[in-house]
Structures are given as C-alpha cells and as structure tokens.
Design a protein around this motif. Structure first.
Motif, short mmCIF file in Angstrom:
data_model
loop_
_atom_site.label_atom_id
_atom_site.label_comp_id
_atom_site.label_asym_id
_atom_site.label_seq_id
_atom_site.Cartn_x
_atom_site.Cartn_y
_atom_site.Cartn_z
N ASP A 130 0.86 -1.19 0.00
CA ASP A 130 0.00 0.00 0.00
C ASP A 130 0.91 1.25 0.00
O ASP A 130 1.73 1.43 0.91
N HIS A 131 0.75 2.07 -1.01
CA HIS A 131 1.60 3.25 -1.21
C HIS A 131 1.60 4.18 0.02
O HIS A 131 2.64 4.75 0.38
N LEU A 132 0.45 4.31 0.67
CA LEU A 132 0.36 5.25 1.81
C LEU A 132 1.08 4.69 3.03
O LEU A 132 1.77 5.42 3.75
N VAL A 159 0.75 12.91 4.26
CA VAL A 159 0.24 14.10 3.58
C VAL A 159 0.81 14.10 2.17
O VAL A 159 1.99 14.39 1.96
N SER A 160 -0.03 13.75 1.20
CA SER A 160 0.48 13.62 -0.17
C SER A 160 -0.43 14.37 -1.14
O SER A 160 -1.31 15.13 -0.73
N GLY A 161 -0.21 14.13 -2.44
CA GLY A 161 -1.02 14.81 -3.45
C GLY A 161 -2.45 14.32 -3.47
O GLY A 161 -3.37 15.06 -3.80
N ALA A 186 -4.22 17.71 1.13
CA ALA A 186 -3.41 18.92 1.33
C ALA A 186 -2.53 19.21 0.11
O ALA A 186 -2.41 20.37 -0.32
N GLY A 187 -1.95 18.17 -0.48
CA GLY A 187 -1.09 18.38 -1.65
C GLY A 187 -1.88 18.92 -2.84
O GLY A 187 -1.39 19.78 -3.59
N GLU A 188 -3.09 18.39 -2.97
CA GLU A 188 -3.97 18.86 -4.05
C GLU A 188 -4.30 20.34 -3.84
O GLU A 188 -4.33 21.13 -4.78
N ALA A 189 -4.53 20.73 -2.58
CA ALA A 189 -4.81 22.14 -2.27
C ALA A 189 -3.59 23.00 -2.63
O ALA A 189 -3.74 24.08 -3.22
N PHE A 190 -2.38 22.53 -2.31
CA PHE A 190 -1.17 23.26 -2.69
C PHE A 190 -1.10 23.41 -4.22
O PHE A 190 -0.78 24.47 -4.74
N ASP A 191 -1.40 22.31 -4.92
CA ASP A 191 -1.31 22.33 -6.39
C ASP A 191 -2.33 23.30 -6.99
O ASP A 191 -2.04 24.04 -7.93
N GLY A 203 2.59 22.13 -7.51
CA GLY A 203 2.63 23.48 -6.96
C GLY A 203 3.24 23.61 -5.58
O GLY A 203 3.69 24.71 -5.22
N GLY A 204 3.26 22.51 -4.80
CA GLY A 204 3.73 22.62 -3.42
C GLY A 204 5.08 23.28 -3.28
O GLY A 204 5.23 24.27 -2.54
N PRO A 205 6.10 22.79 -4.01
CA PRO A 205 7.43 23.40 -3.85
C PRO A 205 7.44 24.89 -4.26
O PRO A 205 8.16 25.70 -3.67
N GLY A 303 4.98 11.24 6.67
CA GLY A 303 5.55 11.03 5.33
C GLY A 303 4.60 11.53 4.26
O GLY A 303 3.49 11.97 4.54
N GLY A 304 5.07 11.47 3.00
CA GLY A 304 4.28 11.97 1.87
C GLY A 304 4.90 13.23 1.30
O GLY A 304 5.66 13.92 1.99
N GLY A 305 4.56 13.54 0.05
CA GLY A 305 5.19 14.65 -0.65
C GLY A 305 5.14 15.98 0.09
O GLY A 305 6.12 16.74 0.10
N ILE A 307 5.26 16.53 3.15
CA ILE A 307 6.17 16.54 4.30
C ILE A 307 7.57 17.03 3.88
O ILE A 307 8.43 17.29 4.72
N ALA A 308 7.77 17.22 2.57
CA ALA A 308 9.01 17.87 2.12
C ALA A 308 9.00 19.36 2.48
O ALA A 308 10.03 20.03 2.41
N ASN A 309 7.85 19.87 2.89
CA ASN A 309 7.71 21.30 3.21
C ASN A 309 8.37 21.61 4.56
O ASN A 309 8.00 21.06 5.60
N CYS A 335 10.37 11.77 0.74
CA CYS A 335 9.00 12.25 1.00
C CYS A 335 8.19 12.12 -0.27
O CYS A 335 7.11 11.52 -0.27
N VAL A 336 8.68 12.70 -1.36
CA VAL A 336 7.96 12.57 -2.63
C VAL A 336 8.10 11.14 -3.13
O VAL A 336 8.94 10.37 -2.65
N ASP A 337 7.25 10.77 -4.11
CA ASP A 337 7.16 9.37 -4.52
C ASP A 337 8.51 8.78 -4.92
O ASP A 337 9.30 9.40 -5.64
O1 KG4 Z 1 3.58 11.78 -2.14
P1 KG4 Z 1 3.63 12.50 -3.44
O2 KG4 Z 1 4.95 12.60 -4.16
O3 KG4 Z 1 2.61 11.89 -4.45
C1 KG4 Z 1 1.39 11.34 -4.06
O4 KG4 Z 1 1.39 10.19 -3.52
O5 KG4 Z 1 0.39 12.06 -4.22
O6 KG4 Z 1 3.05 13.96 -3.17
C2 KG4 Z 1 2.97 14.91 -4.17
C3 KG4 Z 1 2.41 16.18 -3.58
C4 KG4 Z 1 2.06 17.24 -4.61
O7 KG4 Z 1 0.76 17.71 -4.36
C5 KG4 Z 1 3.11 18.31 -4.36
O8 KG4 Z 1 2.66 19.62 -4.67
C6 KG4 Z 1 3.35 18.15 -2.87
O9 KG4 Z 1 3.35 16.75 -2.66
N1 KG4 Z 1 4.64 18.71 -2.43
C7 KG4 Z 1 4.74 19.74 -1.57
C8 KG4 Z 1 6.13 20.02 -1.47
N2 KG4 Z 1 6.80 19.12 -2.25
C9 KG4 Z 1 5.87 18.32 -2.84
N3 KG4 Z 1 3.82 20.46 -0.92
C10 KG4 Z 1 4.24 21.45 -0.12
N4 KG4 Z 1 5.53 21.79 0.02
C11 KG4 Z 1 6.51 21.10 -0.63
N5 KG4 Z 1 7.78 21.43 -0.48
#
Ligand code: KG4
Ligand code: ZN
Length: 371
Positions: A130-132, A159-161, A186-191, A203-205, A303-305, A307-309, A335-337
């Motif tokens: 499971d990816h999560l 917290v991922s996309g 949350a990642g979708e909201a950032f995007d 968009g997150g980065p 963990g999750g994308g 969390i790179a923030n 953190c990212v995939d």
């Molecule tokens: O975990 P991930 O690589 O892919 C999924 O499993 O969804 O997460 C990707 C998400 C995207 O929405 C991207 O904008 C967000 O992680 N992300 C960030 C940052 N780096 C990647 N959001 C906020 N700040 C960051 N530095």
C-alpha cells in the motif's frame, strides 16, 4: 480476478533480530513517477526515480493515459538502472515488492505486471504494498534506531497529493486509519493554489519558495476544525478563500473581478505564506487532537510529498517536542514518490512471512486497516 491468497502476518516481534534481512527490489508506478529501488535490512542500496512532470506540465495535472504509457516505456530501463547502481544482477534479488494500491489503475497495472513477471522468472517472493503505508515506512529507512519496535505504537500522518490520512500504528505493518480528508488532499490544495497564482505543477514546492519572502499573517485564511472530536481534514474552505482573495468575488455570470496577473510579487508571496500557514495549522491541530484522543503513543511518524515542506516539518517536530516524543520523518528525497519506501515496506512484509501470488490485483483505493 480471484482475490490474492495471503498468509496472515505473524504477530509483531519485539526484537528486530527476529527478522532475517532480505534483498528486495521495489517498484513504484502509482502516479507520475516511475521508480525502482533496492533495499536490504532497511538500508537503501539504490533508488532511481524518473519523474513525468514534464509530460503532464502543459495539462496542469496528471493525464492517466500519458502516465501509463510512460511507465510502460520506462519501467525496464529504470529497474536496470536501480540494479546497476546497487552493483547487482537480477539473480541477487531475493524478493520483489510493488505498489498495488492506491493510485491510477492503468499506471498501477504496469508496475504490478512487471513485478509479477520478475518475481515469477526469478522464483522469489512477490508482495503488494500500500503506497500510503509505504510513505510512513520511508521514515524508518536508513534510520539510526537499533530497535524500531521501541517507536510503536505510533501516530502516523501521511500528507500527499491524493491523501491526507491519520493512522494508529501498532507496528510498521499493522496500521488502522483513524482520520482522512473529506474533500481535497493537502497536496492537491497546494497544487490548486499554485495554479490560481499562475505557477506550474506540482505546486507545493513553488508555493513554499514564494512563501519564504511573504508575510504569513497578511491573510487570515480559515483553519478547518470540523466537529469537536473529528480527526478528519478539510481543505476546500482554505482553497476557496484563497480563490476569492486572488480573484475577488464572482459577479453575474460567474465572472471574477480580476485574476493573478494583477497581483504584485509581494501580494503573491503574502498569499502563499498565509495559505501555507493555514494548511500547516490544520495538520498540527489534528495531530494534537489525535494525541489527546487516542491511547498514548511512543512516536509520531510522518511522510508523503507535502512533508518535504520545511514549515510543516518544523511544526510537527514542535508538537513532538511539546509532548516529549520523537517525530520521525523521511529525508526530503524520500517524502515525494520513490521506490525505496516500497522496497523497504516490502522487505518488512516478506521478512515477516507475508506473500502475494500471481493473482495480485491493483486497486485504486487504499486499505483502511492493515494488509
Ligand atoms: O507523495 P507525493 O509525491 O505523491 C502522491 O502520492 O500524491 O506527493 C505529491 C504532492 C504534490 O501535491 C506536491 O505539490 C506536494 O506533494 N509537495 C509539496 C512540497 N513538495 C511536494 N507540498 C508542499 N511543500 C513542498 N515542499
Ligand atoms: Zn505518494
């Protein structure tokens, strides 16, 4: 397709020595990253990630059909590179782990089919991951904890996309979801916020970079709480507030007063910083609430994308310090995939006797409980 037959995992061990290390190749293809990695004994030996961001950029989001095709073209070369970087041949691999949920179904199928072929031809165990759950396992890779079992039970936050989920973790392979987003992740909201500000995808980065020079108190965006005892998240309110702050309110015919092109750089930075503050605050609010509402935990694992923030990492770290428990988080690259987290969790499952057979199916949704 019949459900895959699995042996149930044995009870968790209290001593890490109880598990025999296995060399596992991990494969990840759930969204827009094609990745392969080799892990042994929770150490990352090699990890290769081929991002498809350039292929999807002009569409402002991931196009499933383009993603599946790109995975099919790239999977074998990426596996070859992961083996080469590990200075190994396929014969060195003792197990194959693959993301089989959640994700884009066509994209997942490419990885699952490749993993089945490889495991079958090498005669080694196959396990679907499971990816999560793997996003949380990423925090345990290359870590200095001689005995990771001392970290459990733990509170997990992914917290991922596509997901924003809270877990109660009895071990790294026994998880129960206790909270999830009721709308956007949350990642979708950032995007989406980045798209509203005229920035690219993902968009997150970009929001994080813009936020560095902004005033995070310039706008008072809503921090969703939901019901008093809810452990769920909601990010649609903050997203809509940002939309109105950027574009004004829609008039007759749904036409907005303005768009992001009329904003100054300072205004954009202030919006990004205030938005980021609201998202971080909503996340830590639910972490605190979960710590108060559930039986005591020994650690917080995140963990999750997203969390790179840096700000979000620091705020969760502060909650751990306040409660006197460690916060484990992956380095930014995990953190990212990536496939290191898939190989890592796969090794843990295989070492504890969990196996899938060749009827392993891909699924678009995550499991709410273990396995
Ligand atoms: O975990 P991930 O690589 O892919 C999924 O499993 O969804 O997460 C990707 C998400 C995207 O929405 C991207 O904008 C967000 O992680 N992300 C960030 C940052 N780096 C990647 N959001 C906020 N700040 C960051 N530095
Ligand atoms: Zn992910």
């Amino acid at each position: 397709m019949p459900p895959s037959s699995r042996k149930p995992p044995p009870p968790p061990s209290s001593r890490r020595d109880d598990r025999a290390p296995v060399i596992v190749l991990g494969i990840e293809s759930s969204c827009d990253e094609t990745a392969a990695a080799v892990v042994r004994d929770r150490r990352v030996i090699s990890s290769i990630v081929a991002s498809q961001h350039d292929l999807h950029a002009e569409y402002g989001g991931v196009v499933p059909e383009i993603a599946s095709r790109a995975h099919a073209e790239r999977l074998v070369p990426i596996i070859d590179r992961a083996l080469a970087e590990a200075k190994m041949t396929p014969r060195d691999i003792e197990g194959v782990a693959v993301t089989n949920r959640p994700g884009l179904i066509g994209a997942l199928l490419v990885g699952v089919a490749g993993a089945k072929g490889l495991a079958w031809s090498l005669g080694v165990p196959l396990v679907g991951v499971d990816h999560l759950h793997a996003h949380l396992f990423a925090a345990l890779l290359d870590a200095d904890h001689a005995d990771p079992s001392t970290l459990f039970p733990a509170l997990g936050l992914v917290v991922s996309g596509g997901h924003t989920d809270l877990y109660r973790m009895e071990s790294s392979i026994e998880l129960e979801r206790i909270g999830a987003t009721i709308d956007d992740a949350a990642g979708e909201a950032f995007d989406k916020a980045a798209a509203m500000l005229g920035l690219g995808h993902p968009g997150g980065p970009q929001i994080e970079t813009l936020a560095q020079s902004g005033n995070d108190r310039a706008h008072d965006f809503p921090i969703s709480r939901l019901a008093k005892d809810s452990l769920d998240f909601s990010f649609s309110g903050v997203k809509t507030s940002l939309l109105y702050a950027i574009r004004g309110h829609p008039g007759p015919g749904g036409v907005f007063e303005r768009d992001h092109t009329s904003l100054t750089d300072t205004q954009k930075s202030d919006l990004a910083a205030s938005f980021q503050r609201a998202i971080a605050a909503a996340l830590v609010l639910k972490v605190r609430r979960a710590l108060d509402a559930t039986d005591p935990v020994r650690s917080i694992i995140i963990g999750g994308g997203v969390i790179a923030n840096t700000r979000i990492r620091a705020e969760v770290q502060a909650v751990g310090a306040e409660r006197g428990i460690p916060v484990l988080m992956p380095p930014m690259r995990h953190c990212v995939d990536n496939a290191a987290m898939i190989a890592g969790l796969g090794e843990e499952l295989i070492a504890r006797g969990v196996r899938d057979d060749l009827s392993l199916a891909a699924a678009p949704t995550s499991r709410t409980g273990s396995r």
